[in-house]
Design a protein around this motif. Structure first.
Motif, PDB file in Angstrom:
ATOM      1  N   GLU A 211      33.688 124.085  28.037  1.00 24.21           N
ATOM      2  CA  GLU A 211      33.860 123.854  26.606  1.00 24.21           C
ATOM      3  C   GLU A 211      33.327 122.526  26.092  1.00 24.21           C
ATOM      4  OE1 GLU A 211      36.138 123.691  28.920  1.00 24.21           O
ATOM      5  OE2 GLU A 211      37.484 122.016  28.571  1.00 24.21           O
ATOM      6  N   SER A 212      33.107 121.579  26.990  1.00 22.93           N
ATOM      7  CA  SER A 212      32.750 120.228  26.519  1.00 22.93           C
ATOM      8  C   SER A 212      31.842 119.520  27.515  1.00 22.93           C
ATOM      9  CB  SER A 212      34.034 119.406  26.357  1.00 22.93           C
ATOM     10  OG  SER A 212      34.680 119.281  27.613  1.00 22.93           O
TER      11      SER A 212
ATOM     12  N   TRP B  79      32.531 116.753  28.810  1.00 18.92           N
ATOM     13  CA  TRP B  79      33.467 116.279  29.853  1.00 18.92           C
ATOM     14  C   TRP B  79      33.593 117.325  30.952  1.00 18.92           C
ATOM     15  CZ3 TRP B  79      37.670 117.451  32.668  1.00 18.92           C
ATOM     16  CH2 TRP B  79      38.415 116.411  33.228  1.00 18.92           C
ATOM     17  N   ARG B  80      33.777 118.581  30.531  1.00 20.78           N
ATOM     18  CA  ARG B  80      34.015 119.654  31.502  1.00 20.78           C
ATOM     19  C   ARG B  80      32.784 119.850  32.389  1.00 20.78           C
ATOM     20  NH1 ARG B  80      38.605 120.568  33.083  1.00 20.78           N
ATOM     21  NH2 ARG B  80      39.277 120.438  30.925  1.00 20.78           N
TER      22      ARG B  80
ATOM     23  N   ASP C 190      43.124 117.197  36.835  1.00 27.26           N
ATOM     24  CA  ASP C 190      42.841 116.935  35.416  1.00 27.26           C
ATOM     25  C   ASP C 190      44.046 117.175  34.515  1.00 27.26           C
ATOM     26  OD1 ASP C 190      41.801 116.935  32.761  1.00 27.26           O
ATOM     27  OD2 ASP C 190      41.037 118.974  33.007  1.00 27.26           O
ATOM     28  N   ARG C 191      44.602 118.394  34.519  1.00 30.96           N
ATOM     29  CA  ARG C 191      45.718 118.704  33.616  1.00 30.96           C
ATOM     30  C   ARG C 191      46.965 119.108  34.394  1.00 30.96           C
ATOM     31  NH1 ARG C 191      42.754 122.531  29.068  1.00 30.96           N
ATOM     32  NH2 ARG C 191      41.190 120.999  28.426  1.00 30.96           N
TER      33      ARG C 191
ATOM     34  N   PHE D 126      47.343 111.244  29.723  1.00 26.87           N
ATOM     35  CA  PHE D 126      46.891 111.618  28.374  1.00 26.87           C
ATOM     36  C   PHE D 126      47.731 110.970  27.272  1.00 26.87           C
ATOM     37  CE2 PHE D 126      45.548 115.742  30.608  1.00 26.87           C
ATOM     38  CZ  PHE D 126      44.234 115.338  30.755  1.00 26.87           C
TER      39      PHE D 126
ATOM     40  N   PRO E 195      46.306 117.869  27.507  1.00 29.56           N
ATOM     41  CA  PRO E 195      45.694 116.745  26.779  1.00 29.56           C
ATOM     42  C   PRO E 195      45.896 116.829  25.270  1.00 29.56           C
ATOM     43  CG  PRO E 195      44.005 118.192  27.711  1.00 29.56           C
ATOM     44  CD  PRO E 195      45.310 118.619  28.285  1.00 29.56           C
TER      45      PRO E 195
ATOM     46  N   ARG F  35      47.958 113.748  23.891  1.00 29.06           N
ATOM     47  CA  ARG F  35      47.174 112.818  23.060  1.00 29.06           C
ATOM     48  C   ARG F  35      47.759 112.740  21.655  1.00 29.06           C
ATOM     49  NH1 ARG F  35      41.320 114.716  25.525  1.00 29.06           N
ATOM     50  NH2 ARG F  35      41.615 113.612  27.503  1.00 29.06           N
TER      51      ARG F  35
ATOM     52  N   PHE G  17      38.694 121.893  21.565  1.00 34.63           N
ATOM     53  CA  PHE G  17      37.896 120.994  22.411  1.00 34.63           C
ATOM     54  C   PHE G  17      36.385 121.283  22.339  1.00 34.63           C
ATOM     55  CE2 PHE G  17      41.791 120.017  25.163  1.00 34.63           C
ATOM     56  CZ  PHE G  17      41.848 118.683  24.779  1.00 34.63           C
TER      57      PHE G  17
ATOM     58  N   HIS H 215      40.597 114.772  19.527  1.00 35.62           N
ATOM     59  CA  HIS H 215      41.106 114.705  20.904  1.00 35.62           C
ATOM     60  C   HIS H 215      40.000 114.709  21.954  1.00 35.62           C
ATOM     61  CE1 HIS H 215      45.477 116.242  19.947  1.00 35.62           C
ATOM     62  NE2 HIS H 215      45.122 115.199  19.224  1.00 35.62           N
ATOM     63  N   ASN H 216      38.746 114.978  21.550  1.00 38.89           N
ATOM     64  CA  ASN H 216      37.641 114.733  22.489  1.00 38.89           C
ATOM     65  C   ASN H 216      36.344 114.442  21.729  1.00 38.89           C
ATOM     66  OD1 ASN H 216      36.609 117.274  21.792  1.00 38.89           O
ATOM     67  ND2 ASN H 216      36.363 117.966  23.907  1.00 38.89           N
TER      68      ASN H 216
ATOM     69  N   ASP I 133      37.172 110.581  25.601  1.00 41.64           N
ATOM     70  CA  ASP I 133      36.289 111.070  26.673  1.00 41.64           C
ATOM     71  C   ASP I 133      35.272 110.004  27.101  1.00 41.64           C
ATOM     72  OD1 ASP I 133      37.472 113.508  27.106  1.00 41.64           O
ATOM     73  OD2 ASP I 133      35.841 114.718  26.284  1.00 41.64           O
TER      74      ASP I 133
ATOM     75  N   CYS J 193      38.129 109.043  29.188  1.00 41.05           N
ATOM     76  CA  CYS J 193      38.839 109.975  30.066  1.00 41.05           C
ATOM     77  C   CYS J 193      37.830 110.318  31.168  1.00 41.05           C
ATOM     78  CB  CYS J 193      39.251 111.233  29.287  1.00 41.05           C
ATOM     79  SG  CYS J 193      40.104 112.450  30.305  1.00 41.05           S
TER      80      CYS J 193
END
Ligand code: AHR
Length: 323
Positions: free
Chosen positions: A47-48, A50-51, A124-125, A143, A175, A179, A203, A228-229, A257, A277
């Motif tokens: 999704e991002s 970051w991922r 991570d989560r 977070f 997160p 957050r 996200f 949030h990201n 992030d 992050c």
């Protein structure tokens, strides 16, 4: 002589059994051919930015550590992650690692892993469960602290009144929950800072853009976006520009992030502050996995070290940014 032959035969039999995965140790149960550790990794999705960096880190680190990785992408759906975990249990992997899409609803499948004697690592989560015996350890960021850092910057860098719109991460995800909580706790001291609208952008960049477009129509006076990201913040930038406003100046933007695209926007003045992050969890995850499979003690919680960036710090850090 007879005793020597019996001992030798027993040794051969034992070696054969171990090679077939019939030994009592956890190591090697995954591929059944040698001592290689097999890890089943159930990723959230893609999704991002970051991922993407997190996935790359896990895949590269597994290779470097000599761990055989079975990888699945849940496309941000809990039911897909549960299916992947069940399939790893069936395949008798040595260890399961996963980054839960949402916080709740994991007890049943993790009990199945426990009954199959397959250790689980949260990465991570975190999950929300009273039964902490369902997993060995949790490796990842704090977070709540990330949200606090975002709120602290806001209280220290704005004069009131301040109208904030919040782009939340995936509903029910750790997160997103944390957050929000950390940010709200920090801005509490300033009654002139108000969150005037808050909605999930899942996200994603497209989610952030869509929600921001709606906010710009419904909220006449937006001073700050708290996303949030980075990806949702970058989507918001597109929406703000399309509405004829200048991101970073007319509307200030805070994100979490610090991926390359986010840091570039920060260095260019379109974002004002980013809380880091760290997605590069792979090396620590592989170390923990080896220890867990070997039956060694591991800490219940391993917190990732992180920093923050303002615009000047982003300019300095950007050339060496790895993700
Ligand atoms: O769980 C970490 C978060 O998930 C990152 O901040 C975000 O970009 C990702 O999708």
């Amino acid at each position: 002589m007879r005793k020597t032959i019996t001992t030798a035969l027993a040794a051969v039999l034992l070696a054969a059994l171990t090679a077939c995965g019939g030994g009592s140790g956890g190591s090697g149960a995954g591929n059944g051919t040698d001592d290689t550790i097999t890890m089943g990794f159930a990723q959230v999705g893609a999704e991002s930015g970051w991922r993407t960096a997190n996935t790359k880190s896990v895949q590269e680190s597994a290779k470097a550590a000599g761990i055989e990785l079975k990888f699945s992408d849940a496309q941000q759906k809990q039911e897909n992650q549960i299916k992947a975990i069940r399939s790893y249990i069936q395949q008798k992997v040595d260890v399961i690692a996963f980054s839960p899409v949402v916080e709740t609803g994991w007890d049943t499948v993790l009990l199945e892993a426990q009954r199959a004697k397959i250790p689980v690592i949260l990465t991570d989560r975190a999950i929300d469960s009273d039964d902490t015996s369902l997993y060995e350890t949790f490796l990842g960021s704090d977070f709540i602290d990330e949200g606090k850092k975002a709120g602290k910057w806001l209280t220290e860098n704005t004069d009131g009144p301040v109208n904030v719109v919040e782009l939340q991460g995936t509903t029910g995800a750790a997160p997103a929950i944390d957050r929000k909580e950390g940010f709200e706790a920090e801005i509490k001291s300033r009654s002139d800072i108000k969150i005037v609208a808050s909605q999930t952008g899942d996200f994603t960049r497209s989610g952030g853009k869509q929600v921001m477009e709606a906010f710009l129509k419904s909220q006449p006076d937006i001073d700050v976006v708290y996303a949030h990201n980075d990806d949702m913040g970058l989507g918001a930038i597109e929406a703000i520009k399309a509405a004829g406003k200048k991101p970073g100046t007319d509307i200030k933007i805070i994100t979490v992030d610090a991926v390359k695209d986010g840091m570039t926007a920060l260095a260019n003045g379109e974002i004002n502050f980013i809380v880091e992050c760290n997605p590069l969890l792979g090396p620590q995850l592989m170390d923990l996995a080896k220890k867990v499979v070997a039956g060694e003690e591991v800490p219940e919680r391993v917190v990732t070290e992180e920093t923050t960036f303002d615009q000047e710090q982003a300019k300095t850090a950007l050339p060496d940014r790895k993700y």
